[in-house]
Write a protein that holds these residues in place. Structure first.
Motif, mmCIF file in Angstrom:
data_model
loop_
_atom_site.group_PDB
_atom_site.id
_atom_site.type_symbol
_atom_site.label_atom_id
_atom_site.label_comp_id
_atom_site.label_asym_id
_atom_site.label_seq_id
_atom_site.Cartn_x
_atom_site.Cartn_y
_atom_site.Cartn_z
ATOM 1 N N TRP A 11 36.655 40.918 54.502
ATOM 2 C CA TRP A 11 36.471 40.478 55.892
ATOM 3 C C TRP A 11 35.035 40.019 56.133
ATOM 4 C CZ3 TRP A 11 37.875 38.325 59.999
ATOM 5 C CH2 TRP A 11 37.206 38.509 61.216
ATOM 6 N N GLN A 12 34.107 40.738 55.540
ATOM 7 C CA GLN A 12 32.707 40.395 55.753
ATOM 8 C C GLN A 12 32.324 39.060 55.121
ATOM 9 O OE1 GLN A 12 31.235 44.045 54.234
ATOM 10 N NE2 GLN A 12 31.227 45.047 56.209
ATOM 11 N N SER A 13 33.055 38.690 54.083
ATOM 12 C CA SER A 13 32.735 37.382 53.480
ATOM 13 C C SER A 13 33.908 36.416 53.636
ATOM 14 C CB SER A 13 32.363 37.564 52.006
ATOM 15 O OG SER A 13 33.297 38.375 51.359
ATOM 16 N N PHE A 14 34.743 36.689 54.631
ATOM 17 C CA PHE A 14 35.927 35.857 54.833
ATOM 18 C C PHE A 14 35.550 34.419 55.181
ATOM 19 C CE2 PHE A 14 39.835 34.839 57.480
ATOM 20 C CZ PHE A 14 40.665 34.687 56.385
ATOM 21 N N GLY A 15 34.422 34.261 55.834
ATOM 22 C CA GLY A 15 33.981 32.920 56.206
ATOM 23 C C GLY A 15 33.678 32.039 55.009
ATOM 24 N N GLN A 16 33.441 32.664 53.860
ATOM 25 C CA GLN A 16 33.123 31.871 52.670
ATOM 26 C C GLN A 16 34.376 31.356 51.970
ATOM 27 O OE1 GLN A 16 30.721 34.463 50.260
ATOM 28 N NE2 GLN A 16 29.268 34.837 51.911
ATOM 29 N N LEU A 17 35.537 31.879 52.357
ATOM 30 C CA LEU A 17 36.782 31.439 51.715
ATOM 31 C C LEU A 17 37.220 30.118 52.336
ATOM 32 C CD1 LEU A 17 39.149 32.129 49.774
ATOM 33 C CD2 LEU A 17 40.284 33.162 51.742
ATOM 34 N N ARG A 18 37.127 29.065 51.564
ATOM 35 C CA ARG A 18 37.449 27.734 52.100
ATOM 36 C C ARG A 18 38.949 27.462 52.090
ATOM 37 N NH1 ARG A 18 33.232 27.080 54.951
ATOM 38 N NH2 ARG A 18 31.304 27.322 53.803
ATOM 39 N N ASP A 19 39.633 27.951 51.046
ATOM 40 C CA ASP A 19 41.039 27.605 50.886
ATOM 41 C C ASP A 19 41.892 28.865 51.034
ATOM 42 O OD1 ASP A 19 43.475 26.642 50.228
ATOM 43 O OD2 ASP A 19 42.997 26.182 48.129
ATOM 44 N N PRO A 20 42.652 28.990 52.126
ATOM 45 C CA PRO A 20 43.475 30.185 52.321
ATOM 46 C C PRO A 20 44.496 30.385 51.202
ATOM 47 C CG PRO A 20 43.389 28.847 54.310
ATOM 48 C CD PRO A 20 42.757 28.039 53.228
ATOM 49 N N ALA A 21 44.863 29.300 50.516
ATOM 50 C CA ALA A 21 45.836 29.432 49.435
ATOM 51 C C ALA A 21 45.269 30.263 48.284
ATOM 52 C CB ALA A 21 46.239 28.046 48.917
ATOM 53 N N ARG A 22 43.946 30.389 48.248
ATOM 54 C CA ARG A 22 43.303 31.151 47.178
ATOM 55 C C ARG A 22 43.084 32.617 47.582
ATOM 56 N NH1 ARG A 22 42.410 29.609 42.463
ATOM 57 N NH2 ARG A 22 40.395 30.635 42.431
ATOM 58 N N PHE A 23 43.604 32.985 48.752
ATOM 59 C CA PHE A 23 43.296 34.329 49.256
ATOM 60 C C PHE A 23 43.768 35.425 48.309
ATOM 61 C CE2 PHE A 23 44.190 38.231 51.545
ATOM 62 C CZ PHE A 23 43.014 38.427 52.239
ATOM 63 N N GLU A 24 44.988 35.268 47.776
ATOM 64 C CA GLU A 24 45.542 36.337 46.940
ATOM 65 C C GLU A 24 44.639 36.590 45.730
ATOM 66 O OE1 GLU A 24 49.315 35.627 45.163
ATOM 67 O OE2 GLU A 24 49.546 37.707 44.507
ATOM 68 N N ALA A 25 44.278 35.517 45.023
ATOM 69 C CA ALA A 25 43.419 35.680 43.842
ATOM 70 C C ALA A 25 42.049 36.213 44.240
ATOM 71 C CB ALA A 25 43.286 34.343 43.122
ATOM 72 N N TRP A 26 41.534 35.684 45.365
ATOM 73 C CA TRP A 26 40.198 36.090 45.836
ATOM 74 C C TRP A 26 40.173 37.566 46.220
ATOM 75 C CZ3 TRP A 26 38.632 37.015 51.121
ATOM 76 C CH2 TRP A 26 37.239 37.061 51.319
ATOM 77 N N PHE A 27 41.168 37.968 47.003
ATOM 78 C CA PHE A 27 41.244 39.355 47.443
ATOM 79 C C PHE A 27 41.529 40.273 46.245
ATOM 80 C CE2 PHE A 27 43.769 42.811 49.660
ATOM 81 C CZ PHE A 27 42.653 43.442 50.176
ATOM 82 N N GLY A 28 42.419 39.796 45.365
ATOM 83 C CA GLY A 28 42.741 40.584 44.175
ATOM 84 C C GLY A 28 41.508 40.835 43.319
ATOM 85 N N ARG A 29 40.655 39.829 43.261
ATOM 86 C CA ARG A 29 39.432 39.977 42.470
ATOM 87 C C ARG A 29 38.506 41.032 43.083
ATOM 88 N NH1 ARG A 29 36.274 34.700 40.283
ATOM 89 N NH2 ARG A 29 34.364 35.668 39.585
ATOM 90 N N ILE A 30 38.451 41.015 44.398
ATOM 91 C CA ILE A 30 37.616 42.027 45.073
ATOM 92 C C ILE A 30 38.178 43.418 44.822
ATOM 93 C CG2 ILE A 30 36.781 42.827 47.315
ATOM 94 C CD1 ILE A 30 36.881 39.912 48.263
ATOM 95 N N VAL A 31 39.511 43.524 44.879
ATOM 96 C CA VAL A 31 40.145 44.833 44.637
ATOM 97 C C VAL A 31 39.861 45.293 43.208
ATOM 98 C CG1 VAL A 31 42.360 46.031 44.456
ATOM 99 C CG2 VAL A 31 41.941 44.483 46.372
ATOM 100 N N VAL A 32 40.018 44.362 42.257
ATOM 101 C CA VAL A 32 39.766 44.716 40.854
ATOM 102 C C VAL A 32 38.323 45.178 40.674
ATOM 103 C CG1 VAL A 32 39.497 43.728 38.543
ATOM 104 C CG2 VAL A 32 41.583 43.307 39.842
ATOM 105 N N ASN A 33 37.399 44.478 41.315
ATOM 106 C CA ASN A 33 35.991 44.876 41.205
ATOM 107 C C ASN A 33 35.764 46.260 41.793
ATOM 108 O OD1 ASN A 33 35.062 42.624 39.874
ATOM 109 N ND2 ASN A 33 34.664 41.486 41.761
ATOM 110 N N GLN A 34 36.431 46.541 42.908
ATOM 111 C CA GLN A 34 36.319 47.870 43.493
ATOM 112 C C GLN A 34 36.840 48.941 42.538
ATOM 113 O OE1 GLN A 34 35.072 49.190 46.507
ATOM 114 N NE2 GLN A 34 34.018 47.236 46.345
ATOM 115 N N CYS A 35 37.982 48.623 41.916
ATOM 116 C CA CYS A 35 38.573 49.584 40.968
ATOM 117 C C CYS A 35 37.626 49.808 39.789
ATOM 118 C CB CYS A 35 39.914 49.058 40.456
ATOM 119 S SG CYS A 35 41.183 48.978 41.720
ATOM 120 N N ARG A 36 37.065 48.731 39.302
ATOM 121 C CA ARG A 36 36.155 48.831 38.154
ATOM 122 C C ARG A 36 34.940 49.684 38.516
ATOM 123 N NH1 ARG A 36 34.978 43.136 35.600
ATOM 124 N NH2 ARG A 36 33.984 42.995 37.615
ATOM 125 N N ASP A 37 34.420 49.459 39.726
ATOM 126 C CA ASP A 37 33.269 50.266 40.164
ATOM 127 C C ASP A 37 33.642 51.745 40.223
ATOM 128 O OD1 ASP A 37 31.803 48.015 40.342
ATOM 129 O OD2 ASP A 37 31.824 47.876 42.538
#
Lengths: 303, 177
Positions: free
Chosen positions: B55-81
């Motif tokens: 949500w905090q960097s939602f403004g940087q997402l230009r293409d909503p169609a990429r949301f799943e991959a983008w959000f998934g990447r954030i989730v994966v990074n959280q899991c890795r951390d």
């Protein structure tokens, strides 16, 4: 275990970890996220600015290094080529204007620590965050203190002014009243010490500081502390605590006059020397252990 | 339809768009986090943290169609951390906090499944993430690379090393008297 069996086992094991749909409380918590204060949103914009600031710092730092890199020093007027006997101290020798863009550097030093903290805030690695948030501002403070604190001083060296008469200024500091005629040149000999903890290059004398300083020379023989024995200045490397004897050449100006009780005058308390620390050139005002008064006639219009 | 919706820049419509997108992809994100972390509670935290970051960097997402991959990447990074953070905790933490709701697998002997579980626990967080995405979600190497944010070649090598370590760890368990 065969590859097929391992992969099948992994499918089974990882599939067993699949909890199914998320609990309702997670849905509610995620749905409430947009209502949270958009703190990072603001930071994200600031982080963009911080990148610009970092880029500016890089440009300025590279510029300082390139500008201040000790290269072949152009011979000052009156300096003879190496291998011949040193030229005498004359007007125009040893004068140099510091090259460092001080104001942009100061601005950058205001911005960069904050920028580093903002960038560090966004780093995922804890080590990276610590490195940026702590180390970078520490380096900035260290470099800034190198740049903006005195690196040159008098500190217990010798000094001599000719010709002069000593008076008591009332506060314990000797006041040397110059015995000069209009247009006379006079000399101040002074031991300069590197009072910092890093090597410093003494590059010359800043002529723009007062307009009275017209040259700088060196006393090469440590046994002879005579301003008249000065030769033309050449840059000198001073290790921490290192000393060098220099002679500043000053022009009394057209308004100088014999001292009398009713005349005014200019009082000098410092010598503006140009030094370079890690390629960073700047003017350091070296405090004299005395005051020099150049008597001037009243109502004298200088050209 | 949802993916092609334009993200309006006003705050209200941005919030609505974000809520709609996260609601649409929350299921997959949560289940992926739970599989990687082997803990539902940690998965909830990881997904919530990921949602906050998204949500905090939602403004940087230009293409909503990429949301799943983008959000998934954030989730994966959280899991890795979180996996890395576990490594820094005292030994014994994993044993004290076993995976939630593990479904017993009747087709696999219990000892072998436990051996594989212990072997998974010794994988590096990056390796475990790749293995989970490959063998649970059946992602292709390209999809894993996009989701984790690394080159395909790195995915291949991580997968290769991870499987090698799993085989070795299981072999040691099986050879144990």
């Amino acid at each position: 275990m065969t590859d097929d069996r391992l992969e099948r086992s992994l499918f089974d094991l990882l599939g067993g970890r699949d909890p199914g749909p998320p609990p309702e409380r997670l849905r509610r918590a995620v749905a409430a996220v947009p209502a949270l204060p958009a703190r990072r949103d603001r930071f994200a914009r600031l982080a963009g600015l911080s990148r610009l600031a970092a880029a500016a710092m890089l440009v300025v730092a590279v510029g300082i290094v390139l500008q201040g890199r000790p290269g072949p020093t152009p011979p000052a007027p009156g300096v003879k080529p190496a291998g011949t006997s040193p030229a005498p101290l004359e007007p125009g020798t040893g004068l140099v204007t510091p090259a460092a863009p001080v104001v942009p550097v100061m601005i950058v030093f205001q911005v960069i620590p904050a920028a580093a903290i903002l960038v560090g805030w966004r780093l995922r690695s804890r080590i990276g965050r610590r490195a940026v948030v702590l180390l970078v501002p520490a380096l900035m403070v260290g470099y800034g203190s190198l740049a903006f604190t005195d690196v040159l001083g008098f500190r217990g060296g010798a000094s001599q002014v000719q010709p002069a008469r000593t008076e008591d200024d009332g506060d314990g500091v000797p006041l040397l009243v110059m015995l000069v005629e209009p247009g006379d040149l006079f000399r101040i000999a002074l031991t300069v010490t590197n009072v910092s903890a890093v090597p410093v290059t003494l590059r010359g004398l800043d002529p723009d500081a007062t307009g009275m300083f017209v040259g700088l020379g060196l006393l090469r023989d440590p046994q002879v502390f005579d301003p008249e024995a000065a030769v033309a200045f050449q840059p000198v490397e001073l290790p921490p605590g290192g000393q060098v004897d220099v002679v500043a050449l000053l022009d009394a100006g057209p308004c100088a006059t014999d001292p009398g009780p009713e005349v005014g005058g200019i009082i000098l308390e410092q010598v503006p020397l140009v030094s370079s620390t890690f390629g960073w050139e700047r003017t350091t005002w070296v405090e004299l252990p005395f005051r020099v008064k150049v008597p001037r006639t009243m109502n004298c219009a200088e050209p | 339809m949802l993916a092609t919706r334009t993200i309006d820049r006003s705050v209200t419509s941005r919030a609505e768009a974000f809520s709609a997108l996260t609601d649409c992809h929350l299921d997959g994100a949560y289940r992926m986090a739970a599989v990687i972390l082997a803990s539902q509670l940690e998965a909830e935290d990881a997904v919530h943290d990921a949602a906050v970051i998204a949500w905090q960097s939602f403004g940087q997402l230009r293409d909503p169609a990429r949301f799943e991959a983008w959000f998934g990447r954030i989730v994966v990074n959280q899991c890795r951390d979180r996996l890395r953070a576990r490594r820094r905790r005292p030994v014994g933490w994993l044993a004290a906090d076993p995976p939630d709701r593990l479904i017993p697998d009747a087709s696999e002997p219990l000892a072998a499944r436990n051996a594989l579980g212990r072997a998974l626990a010794v994988l590096e967080p990056d390796e475990l993430t790749v293995v989970a995405l490959r063998f649970w979600r059946d992602f292709t190497l390209d999809q894993i690379a996009e989701r984790v944010g690394i080159p395909v070649g790195t995915v291949k090598s991580r997968l290769h090393h991870a499987l090698g370590r799993l085989r070795t760890a299981i072999q040691v368990e099986e050879d144990r008297p």
